[in-house]
Design an enzyme around this catalytic site. Structure first.
Site, PDB file in Angstrom:
ATOM      1  N   SER A  35      50.962-124.227 -74.188  1.00 45.31           N
ATOM      2  CA  SER A  35      51.430-124.636 -75.514  1.00 45.31           C
ATOM      3  C   SER A  35      52.550-125.654 -75.402  1.00 45.31           C
ATOM      4  CB  SER A  35      51.933-123.413 -76.290  1.00 45.31           C
ATOM      5  OG  SER A  35      52.564-123.798 -77.495  1.00 45.31           O
ATOM      6  N   TYR A  64      57.165-116.464 -78.015  1.00 47.15           N
ATOM      7  CA  TYR A  64      55.793-116.941 -77.851  1.00 47.15           C
ATOM      8  C   TYR A  64      55.753-118.056 -76.815  1.00 47.15           C
ATOM      9  CZ  TYR A  64      51.915-120.113 -78.578  1.00 47.15           C
ATOM     10  OH  TYR A  64      50.859-120.964 -78.353  1.00 47.15           O
ATOM     11  N   LYS A 116      44.993-117.029 -89.857  1.00 42.36           N
ATOM     12  CA  LYS A 116      46.238-117.058 -89.103  1.00 42.36           C
ATOM     13  C   LYS A 116      47.476-116.698 -89.926  1.00 42.36           C
ATOM     14  CE  LYS A 116      46.701-120.521 -86.134  1.00 42.36           C
ATOM     15  NZ  LYS A 116      46.717-119.886 -84.801  1.00 42.36           N
ATOM     16  N   SER A 132      65.962-130.996 -93.944  1.00 41.49           N
ATOM     17  CA  SER A 132      66.501-131.236 -92.611  1.00 41.49           C
ATOM     18  C   SER A 132      67.958-130.795 -92.564  1.00 41.49           C
ATOM     19  CB  SER A 132      66.409-132.720 -92.259  1.00 41.49           C
ATOM     20  OG  SER A 132      67.088-132.985 -91.043  1.00 41.49           O
TER      21      SER A 132
END
Length: 323
Positions: free
Chosen positions: A120, A146, A182, A207
């Site tokens: 990933s 993860y 998902k 942001s």
């Protein structure tokens, strides 16, 4: 010559596209392994032709028994994993994403079966060192568990030399048809499609860095059809090791949102919302794959641009529904 594919995660986003692409090549001698549970993932199996389906727990049992089950496979494509970036159970992630991959890789190598697995882009962490698949991976610092569980196997394979016999794919931001199961890990394309259809607007995170305006955070977005195409291309190459799987182009969330509104024939209407506190320290503001190794391996099929990818995806959603 034996031709039988074992594809773990074969009911998932990338896996179901890989099976579909193999079917289009006339290959259906495929065993799919996944964990369907109570999700709607089973719907991804409907569009594909395959020989057999087994649950992840059954495959784990075969692995523990060193079963002859594996001797007939010509290729193993290991895409199955927990892909939730917010999963808190580190022990589960280690067992599912690290040990499972390690054990299956050793079986494949012992059988001299070509083995390709999903790593990933999350292994790169905040990207301070860049997104270069030739970097010494011991320097990388993933931002979440993860990413670290994927990084663990990359480290192990590198330290033991196993990586010289297998192929690891660092997928970047993959989106496309087949991801509805998902939940919160669905791409913004699908979440945004649902938002725009129901409310006429799209929410993007604000942001919190002075060098990025709202919606100007950048990602290397990759359409699932290209992700599958690259996966099958590399499976048949002699080169081994880790490869970035992206387009090598960073585009903003604002650019993505404009493409979505355009695909739906609607005027852009974006609302910038607060980012959850749990994500602020783990959020990637920029990802862009360095893809020289992929190109050097001979990949010359190109990539679908973001606007066309989203238009294609939205057309499938409109035609087939959110599966």
């Amino acid at each position: 010559m034996k031709i039988k594919f074992l594809i773990t995660g074969g009911a998932g986003l990338i896996g179901s596209q890989v099976v579909q692409d193999l079917n289009e090549q006339g290959i259906s001698d495929i065993v799919i392994c996944d964990h369907l549970g109570t999700s709607e993932k089973w719907k991804n199996l409907r569009r594909n032709s395959y020989l057999d389906y087994i649950e992840k727990s059954e495959l784990r049992r075969y692995m523990d028994q060193n079963s002859i089950f594996f001797k007939d496979f010509s290729h193993i494509i290991h895409l199955g994993a927990c892909s939730s970036t917010t999963e808190k159970d580190a022990s589960y992630l280690i067992a599912n994403n690290y040990h499972f991959t390690k054990d299956l890789a050793h079986i494949a190598v012992s059988q001299r079966t070509p083995f390709i697995y999903a790593s990933s882009a999350a292994t790169y962490g905040d990207g301070e060192l860049g997104y270069d698949d030739s970097l010494p991976i011991s320097q990388l610092r993933p931002l979440n568990m993860y990413g670290y569980s994927k990084h663990q196997f990359d480290l192990y394979a590198t330290k033991t030399g196993l990586i010289k016999e297998i192929i690891g794919l660092k997928y970047f931001n993959v989106f496309g048809f087949g991801e509805a199961h998902k939940g919160e890990m669905r791409s913004l394309v699908l979440k945004g499609y649902e938002q725009i259809k129901s409310t006429g607007k799209l929410n993007l995170f604000k942001s919190y860095r002075d060098d990025y305006r709202d919606g100007e955070q950048k990602r290397d977005f990759l359409y699932v059809k290209d992700a599958s195409k690259i996966t099958l291309f590399l499976l048949h190459q002699d080169k081994k090791g880790l490869f970035n799987v992206g387009r090598g182009i960073a585009e903003t969330w604002n650019e993505l949102s404009h493409s979505m509104f355009h695909a739906l024939g609607k005027e852009s209407k974006v609302e910038y919302i607060e980012m959850p506190e749990t994500l602020k320290g783990k959020y990637q503001y920029y990802t862009c794959a360095k893809i020289e190794r992929l190109l050097a391996a001979g990949y010359d099929k190109g990539f679908m641009n973001l606007k066309d990818s989203i238009a294609d995806y939205v057309a499938l959603l409109e035609k087939e529904g959110q599966t």
